[in-house]
Design an enzyme around this catalytic site. Sequence first.
Site, PDB file in Angstrom:
ATOM      1  N   TYR A 121     -38.100  -1.665 -14.114  1.00  0.00           N
ATOM      2  CA  TYR A 121     -37.224  -1.491 -15.276  1.00  0.00           C
ATOM      3  C   TYR A 121     -36.536  -0.130 -15.298  1.00  0.00           C
ATOM      4  CZ  TYR A 121     -39.397  -5.741 -17.160  1.00  0.00           C
ATOM      5  OH  TYR A 121     -39.838  -7.028 -17.348  1.00  0.00           O
ATOM      6  N   LYS A 165     -49.541  -5.780  -6.490  1.00  0.00           N
ATOM      7  CA  LYS A 165     -49.146  -6.698  -5.414  1.00  0.00           C
ATOM      8  C   LYS A 165     -48.979  -5.862  -4.145  1.00  0.00           C
ATOM      9  CE  LYS A 165     -47.755 -10.854  -4.034  1.00  0.00           C
ATOM     10  NZ  LYS A 165     -48.577 -12.081  -4.066  1.00  0.00           N
ATOM     11  N   ASP A 196     -50.769 -12.416  -8.704  1.00  0.00           N
ATOM     12  CA  ASP A 196     -50.776 -13.885  -8.787  1.00  0.00           C
ATOM     13  C   ASP A 196     -52.188 -14.398  -9.086  1.00  0.00           C
ATOM     14  OD1 ASP A 196     -51.223 -12.768  -6.302  1.00  0.00           O
ATOM     15  OD2 ASP A 196     -50.077 -14.243  -5.169  1.00  0.00           O
ATOM     16  N   ASP A 220     -45.432  -7.105 -18.436  1.00  0.00           N
ATOM     17  CA  ASP A 220     -44.561  -7.867 -19.329  1.00  0.00           C
ATOM     18  C   ASP A 220     -44.927  -9.347 -19.252  1.00  0.00           C
ATOM     19  OD1 ASP A 220     -42.506  -8.669 -20.934  1.00  0.00           O
ATOM     20  OD2 ASP A 220     -40.892  -8.004 -19.631  1.00  0.00           O
ATOM     21  N   ASP A 224     -47.405 -12.041 -21.942  1.00  0.00           N
ATOM     22  CA  ASP A 224     -46.992 -13.302 -22.571  1.00  0.00           C
ATOM     23  C   ASP A 224     -47.949 -14.431 -22.207  1.00  0.00           C
ATOM     24  OD1 ASP A 224     -44.873 -11.888 -23.631  1.00  0.00           O
ATOM     25  OD2 ASP A 224     -43.377 -13.404 -23.179  1.00  0.00           O
TER      26      ASP A 224
END
Length: 326
Positions: A121, A165, A196, A220, A224
């Site tokens: 970001y 990752k 993952d 982020d 959720d």
Amino acid sequence: MSGRRAEKRVAVVKGDGVGPEVIESALLVLEASSIDLDQVPVDLGFGRWERTGKAMTEEDVDLIKGCDCVLFGAVTTPPDPDYRSVLLTLRKELDLYANIRPFYKGKIDLVIVRENTEGMYTGIEDVDEARATTLRVITRSGSERIAEKACQITSSRRKLTIVHKSNVLKSDSLFLRTCRDTADLWSIPYQDMLVDAAAYNLVIGPEKFDVIVTTNLFGDILSDVAAGIIGGLGLCPSANLGERYALFEPIHGSAPDIAGKGVANPVGAIRSAAMMLEWFGEVEKARRIEVAVNDTLNAGLKTPDLGGYLTTEEVTGAVVKLLRRS
Ligand code: NAI
Ligand code: MG
């Protein structure tokens, strides 16, 4: 003007859509908690952009910097290609590098600590018709400060999971190494997990997690996922913390589909206000709000997103009533 300076000065940004509805609930709950706050209303977001062509100005940022922290509802993203996100700008201006999102329900009790200022970001992007790139930036200092925040939170809890990752992204090797070094320094028990695998494990066994620390985009998305697991966006609060300032907001957006109907779930905003009190050091008052919210939900007093039939006002009223009684 004369008189005593209230204990804390809070910039109140109601924002757009359901933002004003849920912030109203949070303010009623704060009032019922007998908290002495100096509220500074700041009008930001889409409504402001429609009226003035600007979603936020430098004066607004200065006004906010004159406060101790921000209580934020939600803002709608205007349909403007040159629009720069109000929240991203605020996170940067106030250097709110740590996004803290607690999730609990039954046996699930986890906190996601998301790096808020770098990763994917950065806004460093190069786009043309044939090719588009986004620069992902991970720094040692950025990783160190988020790892420290996560260790600080884990020190009164159980275990840290570093999510990354690094098998594919070299930038995440730096993140992982820095987090491990920091956890070693703090003597914090930790494990690491590929993002993952973390997504999968969150869905099949969320109760196995305690504190998760991760980079911006992964945090982020995983937050959720966690929100879905515990019953919905409307329940979840967050804190954006820096060294000097803090911003507290429910994790949901402006929910235009239900705005104005009086049915928005106020719990995320109320819990955000409780996190703000905790940050002020009002731990007992924060805890009382949490208890009142849980008792309200456990009594089946819920908005439609949770399968209930009450309005925002009715759920808020139930929480306020319990607080006044306690
Ligand atoms: P959203 O979070 O506003 O809504 C997603 C779904 O969850 C909708 O069905 C909505 O009705 C429901 N929902 C959200 N909050 C709820 C609540 N308190 N009670 C009951 N149901 C609730 O996300 P969406 O639709 O992707 O975005 C809408 C607008 O909000 C966009 O303009 C987006 O840019 C903005 N947004 C702003 C955020 C912020 O200010 N922090 C965060 C996320 C989105
Ligand atoms: Mg999000």
